[in-house]
Design an enzyme around this catalytic site. Structure first.
Site, PDB file in Angstrom:
ATOM      1  N   TYR A 106       0.837  -1.196   0.000  1.00  0.00           N
ATOM      2  CA  TYR A 106       0.000   0.000   0.000  1.00  0.00           C
ATOM      3  C   TYR A 106       0.875   1.250   0.000  1.00  0.00           C
ATOM      4  O   TYR A 106       0.703   2.156  -0.818  1.00  0.00           O
ATOM      5  CB  TYR A 106      -0.906  -0.010   1.236  1.00  0.00           C
ATOM      6  CG  TYR A 106      -1.763   1.230   1.340  1.00  0.00           C
ATOM      7  CD1 TYR A 106      -3.035   1.260   0.785  1.00  0.00           C
ATOM      8  CD2 TYR A 106      -1.279   2.381   1.960  1.00  0.00           C
ATOM      9  CE1 TYR A 106      -3.813   2.398   0.853  1.00  0.00           C
ATOM     10  CE2 TYR A 106      -2.041   3.529   2.034  1.00  0.00           C
ATOM     11  CZ  TYR A 106      -3.313   3.535   1.480  1.00  0.00           C
ATOM     12  OH  TYR A 106      -4.070   4.667   1.538  1.00  0.00           O
ATOM     13  N   ASP A 107       1.843   1.263   0.915  1.00  0.00           N
ATOM     14  CA  ASP A 107       2.713   2.437   1.047  1.00  0.00           C
ATOM     15  C   ASP A 107       3.434   2.746  -0.258  1.00  0.00           C
ATOM     16  O   ASP A 107       3.614   3.897  -0.630  1.00  0.00           O
ATOM     17  CB  ASP A 107       3.747   2.221   2.160  1.00  0.00           C
ATOM     18  CG  ASP A 107       3.099   2.273   3.537  1.00  0.00           C
ATOM     19  OD1 ASP A 107       1.907   2.638   3.612  1.00  0.00           O
ATOM     20  OD2 ASP A 107       3.781   1.948   4.525  1.00  0.00           O
ATOM     21  N   LEU A 137      -0.574  11.115  10.225  1.00  0.00           N
ATOM     22  CA  LEU A 137       0.811  11.581  10.353  1.00  0.00           C
ATOM     23  C   LEU A 137       1.521  11.457   9.025  1.00  0.00           C
ATOM     24  O   LEU A 137       1.281  10.510   8.271  1.00  0.00           O
ATOM     25  CB  LEU A 137       1.559  10.731  11.387  1.00  0.00           C
ATOM     26  CG  LEU A 137       1.171  10.909  12.850  1.00  0.00           C
ATOM     27  CD1 LEU A 137       1.782   9.798  13.688  1.00  0.00           C
ATOM     28  CD2 LEU A 137       1.623  12.274  13.356  1.00  0.00           C
ATOM     29  N   LYS A 176       4.652   3.587  17.337  1.00  0.00           N
ATOM     30  CA  LYS A 176       3.392   3.817  16.634  1.00  0.00           C
ATOM     31  C   LYS A 176       2.598   2.519  16.752  1.00  0.00           C
ATOM     32  O   LYS A 176       3.007   1.477  16.238  1.00  0.00           O
ATOM     33  CB  LYS A 176       3.658   4.159  15.168  1.00  0.00           C
ATOM     34  CG  LYS A 176       2.407   4.556  14.410  1.00  0.00           C
ATOM     35  CD  LYS A 176       2.795   5.208  13.084  1.00  0.00           C
ATOM     36  CE  LYS A 176       1.616   5.773  12.327  1.00  0.00           C
ATOM     37  NZ  LYS A 176       0.595   4.826  11.945  1.00  0.00           N
TER      38      LYS A 176
HETATM   39  S1  IVH Z   1       0.014  10.898  17.260  1.00  0.00           S
HETATM   40  C1  IVH Z   1      -1.537  14.734  15.530  1.00  0.00           C
HETATM   41  N1  IVH Z   1       1.076   8.777  18.364  1.00  0.00           N
HETATM   42  O1  IVH Z   1      -1.182   6.723  13.710  1.00  0.00           O
HETATM   43  C2  IVH Z   1      -0.930  13.407  15.573  1.00  0.00           C
HETATM   44  N2  IVH Z   1      -0.453   8.515  16.579  1.00  0.00           N
HETATM   45  O2  IVH Z   1      -0.843   7.826  10.967  1.00  0.00           O
HETATM   46  C3  IVH Z   1      -1.849  12.397  16.082  1.00  0.00           C
HETATM   47  N3  IVH Z   1      -0.897   6.189  15.997  1.00  0.00           N
HETATM   48  O3  IVH Z   1      -4.140   8.566  13.509  1.00  0.00           O
HETATM   49  C4  IVH Z   1      -1.281  11.048  16.107  1.00  0.00           C
HETATM   50  N4  IVH Z   1       0.390   5.295  17.523  1.00  0.00           N
HETATM   51  O4  IVH Z   1      -4.126   6.406  14.883  1.00  0.00           O
HETATM   52  C5  IVH Z   1       0.238   9.262  17.412  1.00  0.00           C
HETATM   53  N5  IVH Z   1       2.042   6.954  19.440  1.00  0.00           N
HETATM   54  C6  IVH Z   1       1.213   7.451  18.514  1.00  0.00           C
HETATM   55  C7  IVH Z   1       0.494   6.617  17.648  1.00  0.00           C
HETATM   56  C8  IVH Z   1      -0.326   7.195  16.669  1.00  0.00           C
HETATM   57  C9  IVH Z   1      -0.442   5.063  16.527  1.00  0.00           C
HETATM   58  C10 IVH Z   1      -1.831   6.270  14.865  1.00  0.00           C
HETATM   59  C11 IVH Z   1      -2.998   7.184  15.080  1.00  0.00           C
HETATM   60  C12 IVH Z   1      -2.906   8.207  13.973  1.00  0.00           C
HETATM   61  C13 IVH Z   1      -2.079   7.480  12.962  1.00  0.00           C
HETATM   62  C14 IVH Z   1      -1.339   8.437  12.079  1.00  0.00           C
END
Ligand code: IVH
Length: 718
Positions: free
Chosen positions: A38-39, A89, A119
């Site tokens: 996908y990426d 992100l 993540k």
């Molecule tokens: S921060 C404004 N921290 O990744 C930034 N997101 O691709 C908000 N996610 O929608 C996200 N682990 O569902 C943040 N430690 C983490 C995360 C995380 C998973 C997910 C989240 C976000 C997506 C972004």
């Protein structure tokens, strides 16, 4: 078609695919392709939009899947508009991209640090509390409008329903299913005849969007909370403090976080976490790097989909997709045939892969492979690339690959072994077997003949200087012949020189843009490597001869176990060879040794005894042993035991480690321990690296201590 039409065609192909994949992933919780695939498509789409923006209308660009999150809030749940959008992100795949992110931060502040955390591969959730009570839980949806899943979230144990905080509060985090809970769930599904979930993320998403919250209760979802919305309203100035704040209110926060000052510290977190993440009981799909100083978030701003104050780093995927172009077999030093796929070359973790192993014929049958199939290839660490499966499962077998029955090197028939799993070329005179034996003899774990790589051995073999393993020790008498080897045989130097000039051009170009990028560092390293390769080639007949003679001389004092391993006797790996050598003691005893007497030891089975007896009964082998003795090379066993630290302790090693597996095996054995292939009740430790699989699961189930490389070193040094 002209260029523009071609680009547009490709562009819309990619868009259609991504919309389809997005829908399956976000709205049906059933992914159609692996994340890495996908990426790749997503990034290609983004690149086309950047490079060829003029080929598309503004409307076309604005409606691209890269401009919005392609998830819809389901009609089955009440829709809720997020007060603050739930963004995604931006992604980085290289350290250079992280560096760019940091440089952008530096534009708004000279005072900065980064809060780094895993993540989590789950689905994001927003939780709202009023007067200390959880009043609403909403999924991300498309980022603007999500689904109200409050009833279901009430069933998640580690999400507090009441908190000791009366101000109105919105926090965000990730709901996930742990790997053991995921496996259990799939097991029950199989028993009930239902189709399995593809991965923990989809299982979690499928669970959270259940209409019946009793089902949610049974499935054991968990959460990590990582964000406080409008932190200034709660007097939080730093991302790090928001974690403390959340922790104090009894939210489950990650304990894998770290505050990093700069790129170097981020890189070391990344390297470290690469190993640690494999023994967490939840899945991660990278790390998140967030500016710690929250006051600059507004100033840094946002795009439609992501903030400029945080970025996700994704580890290089170690799988790729390509086409099988052909099948061929290689023959090993013991005659075993290995099936390989010739591939349409594909890049995996920075190197081009053009062939991959298929193991044996049964493996091909199990995977139901045909030539022309689109397959997944996996390459992890030093492990040989392997075909791991079809991209599109087939209903029935068609044009299946035929079994190869003739050795391609000597034309003799191949034979099945007793299990029917392996095929062997039994022709002792097969040129490929001879060649493989020579290469093995010189290899690092055997006699460690520095300088005698595959190419040199082939060259000497071609010039009739090396035919059997004892010939190595006659080389010192043939220095003139070595000097006279035709220099045309070193034409590979020309190839190296061409490659070198290409790399230099690339380097010069890059240097004009940026002096210190990672890419540049990698290029410089490659260039100096090639330069030294050329040097080695140039001084072949002088300097190299010295190296050969020295390594041959050094090998004469090696322990007998290396020689026994270097003989390439069927079933005799280096571990067994060490054991045998400890009993045989001297090479002069080898031909007359009573191998039957070894059968009482754990290390030795009847097949090994048979193989040894067969080897010593063959005339050519007797000649070899006698020639060694006549050359004055009566190898002796030298124990290399350093301590009894691991006495009677059995280790199992799994996953990709930072050093070859043999490195750990050696240390374990040198300190009195044993290494076993499979996890059982009698295993004392499992050493885990990256991408550990079933062995890790089994060890967890059996409650066997699981240790990382670092923990192993600690154990050793205690
Ligand atoms: S921060 C404004 N921290 O990744 C930034 N997101 O691709 C908000 N996610 O929608 C996200 N682990 O569902 C943040 N430690 C983490 C995360 C995380 C998973 C997910 C989240 C976000 C997506 C972004």
């Amino acid at each position: 078609m002209n260029e523009k039409d071609l680009i547009r065609k490709r562009y819309f192909e990619l868009r259609d695919k991504i919309v389809l994949w997005d829908n399956a992933y976000y709205n049906e919780d059933k992914p159609l392709v692996e994340d890495a695939i996908y990426d790749k498509a997503y990034n290609e789409l983004k690149e086309l939009e950047k490079q060829y923006a003029s080929y598309f209308s503004l409307d076309e660009l604005a409606s691209s899947p890269t401009q919005k999150i392609n998830a819809k809030a389901s009609d089955l749940f009440t829709k809720v508009t997020h007060k603050t959008p739930m963004l995604s992100l931006n992604k980085a795949y290289t350290f250079d991209e992280i560096n760019k992110f940091i440089n952008n931060v530096k534009k708004v502040t000279t005072f900065y640090s980064f809060f780094v955390e895993p993540k989590i591969d789950g689905l994001s959730i927003s939780l709202t509390y009023e007067n200390g009570k959880l009043i609403r839980a909403v999924t991300r949806g498309d980022g603007k409008v999500g689904e109200d899943v409050t009833n279901n979230v009430f069933q998640i144990k580690d999400i507090p329903k009441r908190i000791n905080y009366s101000k109105s509060l919105e926090v965000r985090g990730e709901v996930y299913l742990s790997i053991p809970d995921f496996e259990n769930l799939n097991l029950t599904f199989i028993k009930e005849g239902k189709s399995k979930f593809a991965n923990p993320r989809n299982a979690a998403a499928g669970t959270l969007r259940q209409l019946n919250s009793d089902i949610v209760k049974k499935r054991n979802l968990s959460s990590f909370i990582y964000y406080v919305v409008s932190p200034e309203e709660h007097e939080i100035k730093m991302m790090q403090d928001s974690f403390e704040f959340l922790k104090n209110l009894n939210f489950h926060v990650s304990d894998e976080t770290k505050l990093c000052k700069n790129l170097d510290e981020i890189i070391s977190y990344i390297e470290n976490f690469k190993h640690r993440k494999t023994h967490l009981d939840y899945e991660t799909d990278g790390i998140v790097i967030k500016l710690n100083e929250l006051e600059f978030y507004e100033k840094l701003g946002f795009t439609a989909t992501f903030p400029h104050s945080a970025i996700a780093f994704k580890y290089e995927p170690n799988t790729a997709v390509t086409i099988i172009e052909d099948i061929f077999i290689t023959i090993g030093r013991t005659g075993v045939a290995t099936y390989n796929a010739k591939l349409d070359p594909v890049e995996i973790s920075g190197s081009t892969v053009s062939s991959a192993t298929l193991n044996n014929y049964q493996y091909i049958q199990e995977l139901n492979l045909s030539i022309g199939d689109l397959v997944y290839i996996k390459k992890a660490g030093e492990i040989i690339p392997c075909v791991i499966g079809l991209v599109n499962e087939k209903e029935n077998k068609e044009n299946f690959i035929k079994k190869i029955t003739i050795c391609p090197y000597c034309g003799k028939n191949l034979f099945d072994n007793e299990t029917g799993l392996e095929q062997y070329c039994l022709n002792e005179l097969c040129p490929e077997i001879q060649r493989r034996k020579l290469i093995h003899f010189a290899s690092k774990d055997a006699m460690d003949l520095n300088g005698f790589g595959e190419k040199v051995i082939d060259l000497f073999h071609k010039n009739n200087l090396l035919n059997k393993i004892t010939d190595f020790y006659n080389l010192p008498n043939k220095i003139n012949e070595i000097r006279n080897i035709n220099s045309e045989d070193f034409e590979e130097n020309e190839l190296i020189k061409n490659e070198l000039s290409k790399l230099r051009q690339k380097k010069n170009k890059l240097e004009k843009i940026e002096k210190n990028s990672m890419e540049l560092a990698k290029l410089r390293e490659k260039i100096s490597k090639l330069q030294s390769e050329i040097k080695r080639g140039k001084t072949f007949r002088d300097g190299l001869i010295k190296i050969y003679l020295k390594s041959l001389e050094e090998s004469k004092t090696k322990s007998l176990d290396r020689l026994i391993f270097a003989f390439s006797i069927k079933l005799i790996g280096s571990k067994v060879a060490t054991f045998i050598a400890s009993k045989v003691e001297k090479l002069e005893n080898f031909l007359t040794f009573d191998f039957d007497s070894l059968i009482h030891f754990d290390e030795i089975g009847p097949k090994i005894v048979d193989s040894l007896k067969k080897w010593v009964s063959e005339k050519e082998n007797q000649t070899i042993v006698n020639e060694f003795i006549n050359l004055g090379l009566n190898f002796e066993y030298k124990s290399n035991k350093l301590s009894d630290k691991f006495d009677r302790k059995t280790f199992v090693i799994t996953g990709t480690l930072s050093k070859p597996r043999s490195y750990f095996e050696k240390i374990i054995v040198q300190n009195g321990g044993k290494v076993s292939e499979s996890v059982s009740k009698s295993t004392h430790y499992l050493i885990v690296g990256e991408d550990a699989g079933s062995k890790l699961m089994k060890a967890k189930a059996l409650n066997i201590p699981i240790i990382t490389e670092e923990e192993f070193e600690k154990l050793l040094n205690n």
